[in-house]
Write a protein that holds these residues in place. Structure first.
Motif, short mmCIF file in Angstrom:
data_model
loop_
_atom_site.label_atom_id
_atom_site.label_comp_id
_atom_site.label_asym_id
_atom_site.label_seq_id
_atom_site.Cartn_x
_atom_site.Cartn_y
_atom_site.Cartn_z
N UNK A 52 -5.76 -4.14 -10.02
CA UNK A 52 -6.89 -4.42 -10.90
C UNK A 52 -8.12 -3.66 -10.44
N UNK A 53 -9.05 -3.54 -11.34
CA UNK A 53 -10.27 -2.77 -11.05
C UNK A 53 -11.01 -3.38 -9.87
N UNK A 54 -11.46 -2.53 -9.00
CA UNK A 54 -11.51 -1.06 -9.00
C UNK A 54 -10.37 -0.39 -8.23
N UNK A 55 -9.17 -0.90 -8.33
CA UNK A 55 -8.05 -0.33 -7.58
C UNK A 55 -7.98 -0.94 -6.18
N UNK A 56 -8.32 -2.20 -6.09
CA UNK A 56 -8.51 -2.86 -4.80
C UNK A 56 -7.29 -2.91 -3.91
N UNK A 57 -6.10 -2.88 -4.46
CA UNK A 57 -4.89 -2.92 -3.63
C UNK A 57 -4.58 -1.57 -2.99
N UNK A 58 -5.02 -0.50 -3.59
CA UNK A 58 -4.63 0.84 -3.14
C UNK A 58 -5.06 1.08 -1.70
N UNK A 59 -6.28 0.74 -1.36
CA UNK A 59 -6.75 0.95 0.00
C UNK A 59 -5.88 0.19 1.00
N UNK A 63 -2.03 2.57 3.80
CA UNK A 63 -1.55 2.65 5.20
C UNK A 63 -0.09 2.19 5.31
N UNK A 64 0.24 1.16 4.57
CA UNK A 64 1.62 0.66 4.60
C UNK A 64 2.58 1.71 4.03
N UNK A 65 2.18 2.36 2.94
CA UNK A 65 3.01 3.42 2.36
C UNK A 65 3.26 4.51 3.40
N UNK A 66 2.20 4.92 4.06
CA UNK A 66 2.30 5.98 5.07
C UNK A 66 3.21 5.53 6.21
N UNK A 67 3.04 4.30 6.66
CA UNK A 67 3.85 3.74 7.75
C UNK A 67 5.35 3.76 7.41
N UNK A 68 5.65 3.59 6.13
CA UNK A 68 7.04 3.57 5.69
C UNK A 68 7.54 4.94 5.22
N UNK A 96 -8.70 7.81 -2.30
CA UNK A 96 -8.23 6.87 -1.27
C UNK A 96 -6.87 7.29 -0.74
N UNK A 97 -5.96 7.64 -1.63
CA UNK A 97 -4.63 8.07 -1.21
C UNK A 97 -4.68 9.37 -0.44
N UNK A 98 -5.44 10.33 -0.94
CA UNK A 98 -5.56 11.62 -0.25
C UNK A 98 -6.20 11.45 1.13
N UNK A 99 -7.15 10.56 1.27
CA UNK A 99 -7.79 10.32 2.56
C UNK A 99 -6.82 9.76 3.59
N UNK A 100 -5.74 9.16 3.12
CA UNK A 100 -4.71 8.64 4.00
C UNK A 100 -3.67 9.71 4.34
N UNK A 101 -3.79 10.87 3.74
CA UNK A 101 -2.84 11.95 3.98
C UNK A 101 -1.66 11.95 3.05
N UNK A 102 -1.78 11.23 1.95
CA UNK A 102 -0.71 11.16 0.97
C UNK A 102 -0.99 12.16 -0.15
#
Length: 110
Positions: A52-59, A63-68, A96-102
């Protein structure tokens, strides 16, 4: 044998109320549209909403996506097309995703 490439899809929480994601999965399984550069050595590891806005789950999830081992996240077609509710936060979600290296790819099935 190397591990399969791991990808994910983030989609709009509002659209998720009426869309089960069939178009995204069909395009992935058939390796069409935005998934055409992948082969059988690619796994869709995660499929989630922005929260939901403003994309609150993405942040929180980045990290979890990257970890996996997720290397690439597709911004679903519903986040970018005119016939869906306009996503006013797609740029910050991308950042946000790009800042995590994704790596971020635009689109899924349209």
């Amino acid at each position: 044998m190397p591990d399969n490439k791991k990808i994910a899809v983030v989609r709009c929480a509002i659209v998720a109320e009426t869309c089960p994601g069939i178009g995204c999965f069909k395009a992935f399984n058939e390796k069409t549209v935005a998934f055409s550069d992948y082969d059988e050595n690619t796994d869709m590891t995660a499929f989630f909403t922005c929260g939901g806005c403003p994309g609150r789950r993405v942040f929180r999830l980045a990290r979890s996506l990257k970890k996996h081992g997720v290397e690439t996240v597709h911004l679903s077609s519903c986040m970018q097309m005119e016939n869906y509710p306009e996503c006013p936060h797609v740029d910050s979600i991308r950042q946000t995703l790009e800042n995590t290296g994704i790596e971020v790819v635009e689109g899924t099935h349209h």
